[in-house]
Structure formats: C-alpha cells, structure tokens
Design an enzyme around this catalytic site. Structure first.
Site, mmCIF file in Angstrom:
data_model
loop_
_atom_site.group_PDB
_atom_site.id
_atom_site.type_symbol
_atom_site.label_atom_id
_atom_site.label_comp_id
_atom_site.label_asym_id
_atom_site.label_seq_id
_atom_site.Cartn_x
_atom_site.Cartn_y
_atom_site.Cartn_z
ATOM 1 N N ASP A 261 -1.160 -6.237 -0.106
ATOM 2 C CA ASP A 261 -1.342 -5.503 1.169
ATOM 3 C C ASP A 261 -2.929 -5.485 1.118
ATOM 4 O OD1 ASP A 261 0.621 -4.853 3.108
ATOM 5 O OD2 ASP A 261 1.261 -3.232 2.002
ATOM 6 N N GLU B 23 -1.568 -5.522 8.667
ATOM 7 C CA GLU B 23 -0.748 -4.831 9.672
ATOM 8 C C GLU B 23 -1.297 -5.183 11.207
ATOM 9 O OE1 GLU B 23 -0.193 -0.831 8.651
ATOM 10 O OE2 GLU B 23 0.833 -0.891 6.964
ATOM 11 N N GLU C 26 9.150 -4.298 10.567
ATOM 12 C CA GLU C 26 9.684 -2.919 10.055
ATOM 13 C C GLU C 26 10.096 -2.026 11.153
ATOM 14 O OE1 GLU C 26 6.860 -1.106 7.512
ATOM 15 O OE2 GLU C 26 8.073 0.785 7.269
ATOM 16 N N LYS D 292 -1.393 -9.361 2.965
ATOM 17 C CA LYS D 292 -0.560 -9.160 3.960
ATOM 18 C C LYS D 292 -1.481 -8.147 5.001
ATOM 19 C CE LYS D 292 3.118 -5.864 4.011
ATOM 20 N NZ LYS D 292 2.678 -4.606 4.765
ATOM 21 N N ASP E 228 0.810 -1.091 0.184
ATOM 22 C CA ASP E 228 -0.027 0.058 0.010
ATOM 23 C C ASP E 228 0.850 1.261 0.211
ATOM 24 O OD1 ASP E 228 1.009 -0.069 2.588
ATOM 25 O OD2 ASP E 228 -1.216 0.058 3.576
ATOM 26 N N SER E 229 2.296 1.013 0.022
ATOM 27 C CA SER E 229 3.226 2.218 -0.231
ATOM 28 C C SER E 229 2.672 2.714 -1.539
ATOM 29 C CB SER E 229 4.530 1.798 -0.061
ATOM 30 O OG SER E 229 5.026 0.686 -0.944
HETATM 31 O O1 KIV Z 1 3.611 -1.310 1.417
HETATM 32 C C1 KIV Z 1 4.776 -1.413 1.768
HETATM 33 O O2 KIV Z 1 5.624 -1.126 0.936
HETATM 34 C C2 KIV Z 1 5.352 -2.142 2.910
HETATM 35 C C3 KIV Z 1 6.649 -2.450 2.827
HETATM 36 C C4 KIV Z 1 7.176 -1.346 3.607
HETATM 37 C C5 KIV Z 1 7.015 -3.653 3.897
HETATM 38 O O3 KIV Z 1 4.377 -2.711 3.751
#
Ligand code: KIV
Length: 271
Positions: free
Chosen positions: A90, A122, A189, A120, A51-52
C-alpha cells in the site's frame, strides 16, 4: 527424469490468467517476516503489505498515521519471508494524493528499497494521473475502490459503500478508468455483492473482494482478523479461521503458572 523443483512465482500475468480460467485468487495481508513465511509457505497467491499495519501492528485507530518509512520496513520484512507469492504494498496516505510526481517517487522508493512487486493506491478518477504515471514507469498498480479506509474522515463511518445509485455509478466508471489506466487488479471493499459481481464481469482485469461477495475473482482478508489475533473487529464479511488470541492467552497463562510454581525450567530444560 528431471529433479527440477524450481518454484513458479505468481506474477500479475498469473492473476490475469487465473481470472480467465475461472480460478479464484487468494490474498491475505502480512507485515512481518515470520507470518509472511507461513502464509507464502501455505500457498497464498498474493500478500498485501496493507496500511492496515497502522491498525493491527501499531494500534492506531485509522490507517492515516502510518508513514512511507514504516511501510517500507514492513515490506522489507515480508519480502525476506516469501518465495512464491506476488507482494503488493500500500502507498500510505499523503504519499500519492498531492500530485503524480510525488506518487511516482513514493512508488519508486517502495520498489527499490523493499524488492516488492507492485503497489496499491486507493481511489478512482481523483488519482488517475498518479496511477498512469506509476504504470508508465513500469510499476504494476493495484486499484482499491468502495470503502477506502484512507478516506474514513470523508465517509464518517465504515458502513457499506455504493448502496446509492450515484455512488454505484461512480464506482462503475472508476473501475473502468483504473483498468484503462493500466491497473492489473482492483480491490473492491465493502460494497453490495451484486454491484461487485457486475463490475467484475465488466472488467478484463481481476477484482479482489473484501466484504464484496463471492462474485469477485478473489478474496482478501486482514491476517490478524482471520486468525483471531485481533478479536474486537467482527464485521459480517469476516470468517475467523482460528482464535489465536485465546490460544496465546492460555499459553502465556500456563507459562506464568509454570514459572511461579518453579516448574519451568525442569532438569531437561537446563544445561
Ligand atoms: O490495508 C489493508 O489491509 C487493505 C485491505 C483491507 C484490502 O487495504
């Protein structure tokens, strides 16, 4: 002799075996077809459709605004570019925190509409029921502990997490709970390297670190950071392998000059 060039695909089981064999896992983010093709072709083990994307693709300050539909679009593009690696997507903020049924519905949409291999989430204890529900539907889940960017407004800063004993203890417990709930791996992280190593050694499943030191079973970086596409983000843990920002700027300037000077296109570059 057989001419069988069949590609051996990376699965969650491959990652477990890599941990057991002491082989490090290499993971990078990707958000589109072309870069997924380069990264998979180079031999990466895991692509994270992170989600980055909210930051590096859409220009938002945080990961919070990205929608499920946008994550699905990025994941679909990545899946078209890969042959071998495992793809993790994510679950975006707001699509799993409220209750396990919502979490499962989001995960199912990602799996059905993108062809990705896993999701994924969090968090630890707070999202455990969601993790269990998704895993029980047969969807592999990667955990994410330490600095969890979807909680940035709770943390207030992007500094190193779990330096204090109470937070470190919670992280140790959360890692165990996620493993017991059926996660196949956990991202750690921005936590102290000693804690990440201890957690890694206490788990059967692999850990993938970002700013968590060399004791993790693998490493992940955001592609835009390690390729130098994005140059404003310079944390200590980042190793930059290229300066695409500078290379692309020079190339574009050269193109502008060539157009203005009527140097491009030349005789060979026209019909
Ligand atoms: O969204 C992302 O890029 C991440 C990484 C920083 C692990 O969750």
């Amino acid at each position: 002799m057989s001419d069988n060039k069949e590609i051996k695909k990376v699965t969650t089981n491959t990652l477990l075996k890599m941990k057991q064999a002491g082989e490090k896992i290499a993971m990078l983010t990707a958000y589109d077809f072309s870069f997924a093709r380069i990264i998979d072709g180079a031999g990466i083990d895991v692509i994270l459709v992170g989600d980055s994307a909210s930051n590096v693709m859409a220009g938002h300050e945080t990961t919070l605004p990205i929608t499920l539909e946008q994550m699905i679009y990025h994941a679909q593009s990545v899946i078209r570019g890969i042959n071998r690696c495992l793809v993790v997507v994510d679950l975006p903020f707001g699509h799993y925190q409220s209750n396990p049924d919502v979490a499962l519905a989001s995960a199912i949409r990602i799996m059905k509409e993108t062809g990705a291999h896993s999701v994924k989430l969090e968090g630890g204890e707070e999202i455990l029921e969601s993790v269990k529900k998704i895993v029980s539907a047969g969807i592999p889940v990667m955990g994410h502990l330490g600095l969890t960017p979807q909680s940035i407004y709770k943390f207030g800063t992007y500094t190193v997490r779990a330096k204090e004993e109470a937070e470190a203890n919670k992280l140790r417990q959360d890692a165990k709970l996620l493993e017991e709930a059926g996660c196949f791996a956990i991202v750690l992280e921005k936590i102290p390297a000693t804690l990440a190593t201890e957690v890694t050694n206490s788990l059967h499943i692999p850990t993938i670190g970002i700013g968590a030191g060399g004791g993790c079973n693998g490493q992940v970086l955001v592609m835009h950071d390690m390729l130098g596409i994005n140059t404003e983000f310079n944390p200590r843990f980042l190793r930059r392998y290229l300066d695409i920002h500078e290379m692309a700027t020079k190339a574009v300037q050269q193109y502008i000059n060539d157009v203005k000077a009527s140097d491009f296109p030349n005789q060979q570059e026209q019909y």
